[in-house]
Design a protein around this motif. Structure first.
Motif, PDB file in Angstrom:
ATOM      1  N   GLY A   5      56.815   9.617 -24.961  1.00  0.00           N
ATOM      2  CA  GLY A   5      56.230  10.132 -25.228  1.00  0.00           C
ATOM      3  C   GLY A   5      55.679  10.895 -25.498  1.00  0.00           C
ATOM      4  O   GLY A   5      55.366  12.127 -25.531  1.00  0.00           O
ATOM      5  N   ILE A   6      54.929   9.746 -25.927  1.00  0.00           N
ATOM      6  CA  ILE A   6      53.509  10.337 -25.391  1.00  0.00           C
ATOM      7  C   ILE A   6      52.745  11.408 -24.341  1.00  0.00           C
ATOM      8  O   ILE A   6      52.242  12.014 -24.094  1.00  0.00           O
ATOM      9  N   LEU A   7      53.016  10.385 -23.679  1.00  0.00           N
ATOM     10  CA  LEU A   7      53.051  10.445 -22.264  1.00  0.00           C
ATOM     11  C   LEU A   7      53.034  11.852 -21.785  1.00  0.00           C
ATOM     12  O   LEU A   7      52.572  12.422 -20.816  1.00  0.00           O
ATOM     13  N   ILE A   8      54.591  12.324 -21.877  1.00  0.00           N
ATOM     14  CA  ILE A   8      55.767  13.796 -21.996  1.00  0.00           C
ATOM     15  C   ILE A   8      54.954  14.406 -22.504  1.00  0.00           C
ATOM     16  O   ILE A   8      54.868  15.408 -21.518  1.00  0.00           O
ATOM     17  N   ARG A  12      53.380  17.907 -20.201  1.00  0.00           N
ATOM     18  CA  ARG A  12      53.521  19.146 -20.722  1.00  0.00           C
ATOM     19  C   ARG A  12      52.149  19.970 -20.719  1.00  0.00           C
ATOM     20  O   ARG A  12      52.126  20.935 -20.448  1.00  0.00           O
ATOM     21  N   VAL A  13      51.480  19.129 -20.612  1.00  0.00           N
ATOM     22  CA  VAL A  13      50.095  20.033 -21.654  1.00  0.00           C
ATOM     23  C   VAL A  13      49.495  20.537 -19.835  1.00  0.00           C
ATOM     24  O   VAL A  13      49.622  21.180 -19.879  1.00  0.00           O
ATOM     25  N   LEU A  20      43.994  21.883 -14.586  1.00  0.00           N
ATOM     26  CA  LEU A  20      43.721  20.831 -16.031  1.00  0.00           C
ATOM     27  C   LEU A  20      44.358  19.478 -14.682  1.00  0.00           C
ATOM     28  O   LEU A  20      43.955  18.636 -14.663  1.00  0.00           O
ATOM     29  N   ALA A  21      45.293  20.160 -14.661  1.00  0.00           N
ATOM     30  CA  ALA A  21      45.648  19.028 -14.034  1.00  0.00           C
ATOM     31  C   ALA A  21      45.687  18.782 -12.812  1.00  0.00           C
ATOM     32  O   ALA A  21      45.639  16.950 -12.571  1.00  0.00           O
ATOM     33  N   GLY A  55      45.860  23.543 -27.140  1.00  0.00           N
ATOM     34  CA  GLY A  55      46.550  24.251 -28.491  1.00  0.00           C
ATOM     35  C   GLY A  55      48.256  23.657 -28.606  1.00  0.00           C
ATOM     36  O   GLY A  55      48.695  24.282 -28.277  1.00  0.00           O
ATOM     37  N   ALA A  56      48.292  22.323 -28.238  1.00  0.00           N
ATOM     38  CA  ALA A  56      49.956  22.042 -27.725  1.00  0.00           C
ATOM     39  C   ALA A  56      50.353  20.905 -28.669  1.00  0.00           C
ATOM     40  O   ALA A  56      49.023  20.538 -29.730  1.00  0.00           O
TER      41      ALA A  56
END
Length: 58
Positions: A5-8, A12-13, A20-21, A55-56
């Motif tokens: 869930g953390i990685l998801i 999303r960010v 950034l990606a 800001g996510a």
């Protein structure tokens, strides 16, 4: 939240900020791998700070 869930959330960010990606892809693949010198708690701080700066919700 589970580690998946953390990685998801982090992905999303990156989806919202594609510039950034692209620039962080190489670093991220190492930082979040088992080869990383960062402890799990340190990785959590990286994720928290990244999502906050973008800001996510997390």
């Amino acid at each position: 939240m589970s580690s998946s869930g953390i990685l998801i959330q982090l992905f999303r960010v990156w989806a919202r900020r594609p510039e950034l990606a692209g620039s962080i892809a190489g670093w991220g693949s190492y930082c979040f791998s088992r080869c990383s010198a960062l402890a799990l708690s340190q990785r959590e701080l990286v994720i928290d700070r990244t999502t906050a700066l973008c800001g996510a919700d997390y």
